[in-house]
Design a protein around this motif. Sequence first.
Motif, PDB file in Angstrom:
ATOM      1  N   LEU A 184       0.790  -1.317  -0.279  1.00  0.00           N
ATOM      2  CA  LEU A 184      -0.036   0.011   0.038  1.00  0.00           C
ATOM      3  C   LEU A 184       1.085   1.193   0.093  1.00  0.00           C
ATOM      4  N   ARG A 185       0.328   2.457  -0.546  1.00  0.00           N
ATOM      5  CA  ARG A 185       1.168   3.540  -0.585  1.00  0.00           C
ATOM      6  C   ARG A 185       0.494   4.322   0.296  1.00  0.00           C
ATOM      7  N   ILE A 186       1.440   4.701   1.427  1.00  0.00           N
ATOM      8  CA  ILE A 186       1.067   5.625   2.407  1.00  0.00           C
ATOM      9  C   ILE A 186       1.556   6.862   2.404  1.00  0.00           C
ATOM     10  N   SER A 187       0.808   7.782   2.597  1.00  0.00           N
ATOM     11  CA  SER A 187       1.150   9.231   2.733  1.00  0.00           C
ATOM     12  C   SER A 187       1.399   9.926   4.150  1.00  0.00           C
TER      13      SER A 187
ATOM     14  N   VAL B 296      15.050  14.345  12.155  1.00  0.00           N
ATOM     15  CA  VAL B 296      14.013  13.904  11.209  1.00  0.00           C
ATOM     16  C   VAL B 296      12.612  13.462  11.670  1.00  0.00           C
ATOM     17  N   THR B 297      11.598  14.234  11.236  1.00  0.00           N
ATOM     18  CA  THR B 297      10.273  13.695  11.885  1.00  0.00           C
ATOM     19  C   THR B 297       9.388  13.379  10.790  1.00  0.00           C
ATOM     20  N   LEU B 298       8.965  12.116  10.807  1.00  0.00           N
ATOM     21  CA  LEU B 298       8.163  11.561   9.635  1.00  0.00           C
ATOM     22  C   LEU B 298       6.870  11.287  10.540  1.00  0.00           C
ATOM     23  N   HIS B 299       5.708  12.188  10.007  1.00  0.00           N
ATOM     24  CA  HIS B 299       4.446  11.805  10.623  1.00  0.00           C
ATOM     25  C   HIS B 299       3.409  11.027   9.408  1.00  0.00           C
ATOM     26  N   ILE B 300       3.037   9.949   9.930  1.00  0.00           N
ATOM     27  CA  ILE B 300       2.292   9.040   8.849  1.00  0.00           C
ATOM     28  C   ILE B 300       1.076   9.241   8.969  1.00  0.00           C
ATOM     29  N   ASP B 301      -0.007   9.321   7.839  1.00  0.00           N
ATOM     30  CA  ASP B 301      -0.981   9.362   7.838  1.00  0.00           C
ATOM     31  C   ASP B 301      -2.041   8.086   7.918  1.00  0.00           C
ATOM     32  N   TYR B 302      -1.400   6.983   7.939  1.00  0.00           N
ATOM     33  CA  TYR B 302      -2.026   5.724   8.020  1.00  0.00           C
ATOM     34  C   TYR B 302      -2.915   5.277   6.852  1.00  0.00           C
ATOM     35  N   ARG B 303      -2.908   4.069   6.464  1.00  0.00           N
ATOM     36  CA  ARG B 303      -3.913   3.591   5.425  1.00  0.00           C
ATOM     37  C   ARG B 303      -5.339   4.270   5.660  1.00  0.00           C
ATOM     38  N   ASN B 304      -6.170   4.459   4.618  1.00  0.00           N
ATOM     39  CA  ASN B 304      -7.274   5.089   4.669  1.00  0.00           C
ATOM     40  C   ASN B 304      -7.404   6.410   5.000  1.00  0.00           C
ATOM     41  N   HIS B 305      -6.145   7.090   5.201  1.00  0.00           N
ATOM     42  CA  HIS B 305      -6.121   8.461   5.767  1.00  0.00           C
ATOM     43  C   HIS B 305      -5.480   9.224   4.518  1.00  0.00           C
ATOM     44  N   ALA B 306      -5.994  10.508   4.216  1.00  0.00           N
ATOM     45  CA  ALA B 306      -5.262  11.477   3.244  1.00  0.00           C
ATOM     46  C   ALA B 306      -5.115  10.663   1.997  1.00  0.00           C
ATOM     47  N   GLN B 307      -3.811  10.807   1.336  1.00  0.00           N
ATOM     48  CA  GLN B 307      -3.669  10.224  -0.003  1.00  0.00           C
ATOM     49  C   GLN B 307      -2.923   8.945   0.245  1.00  0.00           C
ATOM     50  N   SER B 308      -3.206   8.284   1.254  1.00  0.00           N
ATOM     51  CA  SER B 308      -2.850   6.869   1.532  1.00  0.00           C
ATOM     52  C   SER B 308      -4.029   5.951   0.762  1.00  0.00           C
ATOM     53  N   ASP B 309      -3.345   4.698   0.433  1.00  0.00           N
ATOM     54  CA  ASP B 309      -4.151   3.782  -0.161  1.00  0.00           C
ATOM     55  C   ASP B 309      -5.379   3.089   0.662  1.00  0.00           C
ATOM     56  N   LYS B 310      -6.411   2.748   0.147  1.00  0.00           N
ATOM     57  CA  LYS B 310      -7.258   2.244   1.077  1.00  0.00           C
ATOM     58  C   LYS B 310      -7.389   0.721   1.503  1.00  0.00           C
TER      59      LYS B 310
ATOM     60  N   PRO C 157      -9.827  -2.000   2.775  1.00  0.00           N
ATOM     61  CA  PRO C 157     -11.281  -2.300   3.177  1.00  0.00           C
ATOM     62  C   PRO C 157     -11.334  -3.129   4.431  1.00  0.00           C
ATOM     63  N   ARG C 158     -10.418  -3.975   4.824  1.00  0.00           N
ATOM     64  CA  ARG C 158     -10.455  -4.875   5.930  1.00  0.00           C
ATOM     65  C   ARG C 158     -10.112  -4.274   7.228  1.00  0.00           C
ATOM     66  N   ASN C 159      -9.714  -2.906   7.036  1.00  0.00           N
ATOM     67  CA  ASN C 159      -9.213  -2.451   8.301  1.00  0.00           C
ATOM     68  C   ASN C 159      -9.984  -2.667   9.465  1.00  0.00           C
ATOM     69  N   ASP C 160     -11.086  -2.028   9.566  1.00  0.00           N
ATOM     70  CA  ASP C 160     -11.882  -2.099  10.484  1.00  0.00           C
ATOM     71  C   ASP C 160     -12.046  -3.573  11.396  1.00  0.00           C
ATOM     72  N   ALA C 161     -12.294  -4.484  10.304  1.00  0.00           N
ATOM     73  CA  ALA C 161     -12.740  -5.821  10.836  1.00  0.00           C
ATOM     74  C   ALA C 161     -11.291  -6.664  11.543  1.00  0.00           C
ATOM     75  N   ASN C 162     -10.525  -5.832  11.275  1.00  0.00           N
ATOM     76  CA  ASN C 162      -9.106  -6.453  11.670  1.00  0.00           C
ATOM     77  C   ASN C 162      -8.686  -5.672  12.691  1.00  0.00           C
TER      78      ASN C 162
END
Length: 364
Positions: free
Chosen positions: A117-120, A166-180, A182-187
């Motif tokens: 997945l691509r994470i922004s 260096v500070t890297l703030h990650i958006d997580y999957r399903n956030h902002a420009q990150s890839d989706k 769909p199994r996220n909540d169920a897991n």
Amino acid sequence: MRTRRTGTAAVTAVAGLTAGLLLGACSTTGPTDDRGAGTPGPRPTAYASTSASPTKTTPPPTTSTPAPSETKPAPDPASVAALIATRYNAGTLRLGRERGSTSAYRQYFVTYESNGLRISGRINIPRGNGPFPAVVLAHGYVDPAVYTNGETMLRERDRLARQGYVTLHIDYRNHAQSDKDPRNDANLRAGYTVDAINAGLALKKAGYVDPDRVALVGRSMGGGVVYNVLVVRPGLFRAAVAYAPVSSDTVDNFDKWVRRDTSRAGAARALMGRLGTPEANPAAWAATSPRTYFARITEPLLIHHGTADEDCPIAWSRESVAALRAQGKSVELDVYPGGRHTLTSPQWDTSIRRTEAFLAKHLN
């Protein structure tokens, strides 16, 4: 391993250990991350602290076929065992448009690959000659439907970058420009843990980062991500800090933010359909909890928590500290009398100075 209070308050004895589980979920009264100078955003509609989206477990040997009695079922994708078995594949950090730079650092939109997945995210790189120590920032809950790239933990990102990290703030999957995913909540959103681990691995590949001096800082839901990362990949980070973390007991979070929230009824049914109820099958739920695996942790941990936290009770951190100390782990709990879920000045100023001292001690 001490517990401190701000001001003149004495050392607090931490007692009580409860059986364990983390990875929550959250309703309209769940914990939110701070947006800038301590102003909370919209109340969340769903919260949790992990999801094993494209998690890939280690395949069985192909040289022989085990007898049926020897075949073990794959761990549930919401479990810590599934996260431990995952093969982590981090891409390189790709810098995008520069924006928000200061005289102390350059700030960029950034992406990286996390198990396909691509994470922004956002990254601040100090000016000057590296390699620099680095920090991954794991933010707290903000409704993904309204979350925008890098909108949280602004204070920590700016302050630590000005201190040469260096500070890297990650958006997580399903956030902002990150890839989706769909199994996220169920897991139970174990994918957030996957994304934080891969962020650490990606940072270590960057030429401007000292790979031996990388830490993890999370707040609220991100504090739960911190717990998970430390038990899943001991040794990846040199030290970790958690601000007002969720419980390290999954059932605490599930009961508070998912089970009684009608908007999360589908997710609750799906989880209990697989795992059973916490009352009927406590072992299955314990398997989703980082507290169950605290013996695996090798890094020192600093926790900040206010006594008046309206979202994550300080009792949760005290129970986590007791569990960690029972395993002989290096942990400090800094208590802020009257402090709310999002610390404000002067308490936040005290907390960040303590964070800086803690990181300097363990990363140098």
